[in-house]
Design an enzyme around this catalytic site. Structure first.
Site, PDB file in Angstrom:
ATOM      1  N   HIS A 139     -42.249 -39.407   5.266  1.00 11.62           N
ATOM      2  CA  HIS A 139     -43.321 -39.417   6.278  1.00 11.62           C
ATOM      3  C   HIS A 139     -43.213 -40.651   7.192  1.00 11.62           C
ATOM      4  O   HIS A 139     -42.901 -40.515   8.354  1.00 11.62           O
ATOM      5  CB  HIS A 139     -44.734 -39.309   5.677  1.00 11.62           C
ATOM      6  N   ASP A 184     -41.279 -30.155   2.374  1.00  8.53           N
ATOM      7  CA  ASP A 184     -42.420 -30.759   1.678  1.00  8.53           C
ATOM      8  C   ASP A 184     -43.314 -29.746   0.964  1.00  8.53           C
ATOM      9  O   ASP A 184     -42.991 -29.263  -0.107  1.00  8.53           O
ATOM     10  CB  ASP A 184     -43.198 -31.613   2.682  1.00  8.53           C
TER      11      ASP A 184
HETATM   12  C1  NGQ Z   1     -47.581 -34.747  -3.051  1.00  5.41           C
HETATM   13  N1  NGQ Z   1     -47.872 -34.464  -0.692  1.00  5.41           N
HETATM   14  O1  NGQ Z   1     -47.186 -35.567  -3.886  1.00  5.41           O
HETATM   15  O2  NGQ Z   1     -47.426 -33.536  -3.180  1.00  5.41           O
HETATM   16  C2  NGQ Z   1     -48.254 -35.263  -1.812  1.00  5.41           C
HETATM   17  C3  NGQ Z   1     -49.754 -35.222  -1.988  1.00  5.41           C
HETATM   18  C4  NGQ Z   1     -50.315 -37.527  -2.797  1.00  5.41           C
HETATM   19  C5  NGQ Z   1     -47.840 -35.015   0.511  1.00  5.41           C
HETATM   20  N2  NGQ Z   1     -48.062 -36.290   0.599  1.00  5.41           N
HETATM   21  C6  NGQ Z   1     -50.243 -36.063  -3.093  1.00  5.41           C
HETATM   22  N3  NGQ Z   1     -47.581 -34.317   1.583  1.00  5.41           N
HETATM   23  O3  NGQ Z   1     -49.664 -37.993  -1.864  1.00  5.41           O
HETATM   24  O4  NGQ Z   1     -51.019 -38.222  -3.501  1.00  5.41           O
HETATM   25 ZN    ZN Z   2     -44.175 -35.042  -0.613  1.00  8.18          ZN
END
Ligand code: NGQ
Ligand code: ZN
Length: 452
Positions: free
Chosen positions: A268, A319
């Site tokens: 990101h 993602d």
């Molecule tokens: C994840 N996803 O680990 O799947 C994360 C969300 C987080 C994204 N950041 C959970 N898009 O970051 O705590």
């Molecule tokens: Zn991720």
């Protein structure tokens, strides 16, 4: 030995015709353009190096479209995360494998030939370790084996619920390890992929939120020469919380406290100040952009123009897998920049350069570096990973050269993917994965049961 003749191919030197490619053990052994077709298997169409997918959580494919209903107030990344935690609450190992296989199949049909799976779902539904600590890594590897996709497996280290050693929440129970158990998990992951061709295992501290400075250093030390991926600076709240904790913004903190170099991929990296933007670019780390997911989650817009001007390398990832498409990610990246700067052809490298070609070349280079594998070019010594577009499709038929890539990225999208070859084996033909029927049926049964 498989001996191909490609009608058209994008080589490191540019577009070429009648390209003879010799493949042995999954590796390209010889490439020659303007070759004779005799004694060779013809691959009709436009052959591109397959694009690496540098960031995925395959299980989230199972909840695609299930978080698009407005909640009581202030829907955000954080409320989406609650929905996601509920979804993974009772996924079994069979569910994880079925969903992963479906997502990987769609990646292959969507123009990706390899992925980095940022794998953080480790433990049983009650939070206890499985009898085999790496059970779910074994399932990811099995799905990669079934679909044929190239795998960089990134077992994720997750220690805490938030900055300042906040305890993990109930929703995070399936993710958590201490460094000692994590290092056993890493060993298990290495065993899990041993049967796959050319797989790589790296390390992935989940985010600065989820680790302590000490455990981050210990996990990074386990990487050796392998890839190191981390989520960073995706949400404004995360930047604010990091400043409250450390006095620094997340990327600034990381660049000051970790040996960030070419092994690293910063996922990101949405919210950057100018010094951070330049800092990532000069470090050699790859910016791991996930433009479709970042739009879906309302994250913000990456500093694409300044980052590329500073010589930064980027790649793309699917993602959350809400929509799986290699050209779609490239299009969304460019469109986010057009909206931000109210301009066109923003990411093309120079006057006269095609935007589609610039995006594709960029994501090949950054993606290959981030996955830590010899991929991303039709070149001797690299994996034979090819995506072949249908040259007869009405959106492509009258075009040639870089305009094919502009049409692939901006007009036709993944619908023009015809044949996909990974490690020298054809896994997609006529746009369909060779195991589509069984993988799709198993996925449909899995989702029906989960939603019942
Ligand atoms: C994840 N996803 O680990 O799947 C994360 C969300 C987080 C994204 N950041 C959970 N898009 O970051 O705590
Ligand atoms: Zn991720």
């Amino acid at each position: 030995m498989r001996k191909l003749i490609l009608d058209h191919a994008l080589l490191p030197s540019g577009w070429a015709r009648n390209v003879a490619v010799d493949i042995e053990g999954g590796i390209i052994r010889a490439v020659r353009s303007d070759a004779a077709a005799e004694g060779r298997e013809r691959i009709a169409g436009i052959a591109l190096p397959g694009l690496p997918n540098l960031h995925s959580h395959t299980f989230q494919r199972g909840m695609a479209g299930l978080a698009e209903t407005r909640g009581p107030e202030g829907d955000s990344f954080w409320t989406w995360r609650q929905v996601m935690y509920r979804f993974l609450d009772d996924l079994t190992p069979d569910d994880v494998e079925a969903i992963a296989a479906f997502a990987m199949m769609e990646m292959l049909e969507g123009g990706f030939t390899s992925l980095a799976e940022f794998h953080y779902l480790h433990h049983d539904t009650d939070g206890r370790a499985y009898a085999d600590l790496a059970e779910l890594s074994v399932r990811i590897a099995a799905a990669a084996g079934e679909t044929g996709i190239g795998l960089t497996l990134l077992p994720v280290f997750y220690a805490q619920g938030g900055f300042g050693a906040a305890p993990p929440t109930e929703g995070q129970r399936r993710f958590v390890n201490d460094v000692e158990r994590y290092s056993s998990l890493l060993e298990g992951a290495r065993r899990a992929v041993a049967g796959l061709d050319d797989a790589v295992v790296g390390v992935a501290p989940h985010s600065l939120r989820a680790v302590t400075p000490e455990s981050l250093a210990e996990v990074v030390a386990l990487a050796g020469e392998g890839p190191i991926h981390i989520h960073i600076a995706e949400q404004v709240k995360e930047v604010e919380d990091c400043i409250a904790w450390s006095g620094q913004r997340p990327v600034a903190w990381l660049l000051d406290h970790a040996p960030v170099d070419r092994r690293w991929c910063l996922i990101h990296a949405t919210h950057l100040d100018p010094a951070e933007t330049r800092g990532i670019a000069v470090s050699g780390a790859v910016a791991g952009l996930c433009p479709i997911t970042e739009a879906n989650l309302g994250d913000g817009i990456f500093e694409g123009v300044d980052f590329l001007a500073a010589g930064g390398l980027f790649g793309v990832g699917s993602d959350s897998n809400v929509e799986i498409s290699a050209p779609g990610e490239l299009k969304q990246f460019e469109y986010s920049q057009r909206l931000k700067h109210r301009a066109r052809n923003v990411l093309a490298r120079r006057e006269g350069q095609s935007t589609g070609r610039s995006l594709y070349d960029g994501a090949l280079e950054g993606g290959a570096r981030a996955l830590g594998r010899r991929i991303g070019a039709i070149k001797v010594g690299h994996r034979a990973d090819l995506v072949v577009l249908d040259a007869a499709h009405p959106d492509l038929a009258a075009l040639a050269g870089d305009r094919w890539l502009d049409a692939y990225v901006f007009v036709a999208g993944k619908a023009v993917v015809d044949t996909v070859i990974v490690g020298g084996s054809s896994v997609v033909s006529g746009g369909r994965h060779c195991s589509r029927d069984s993988i799709a049926a198993r996925f449909a049964r899995t989702i029906a049961r989960l939603l019942a």
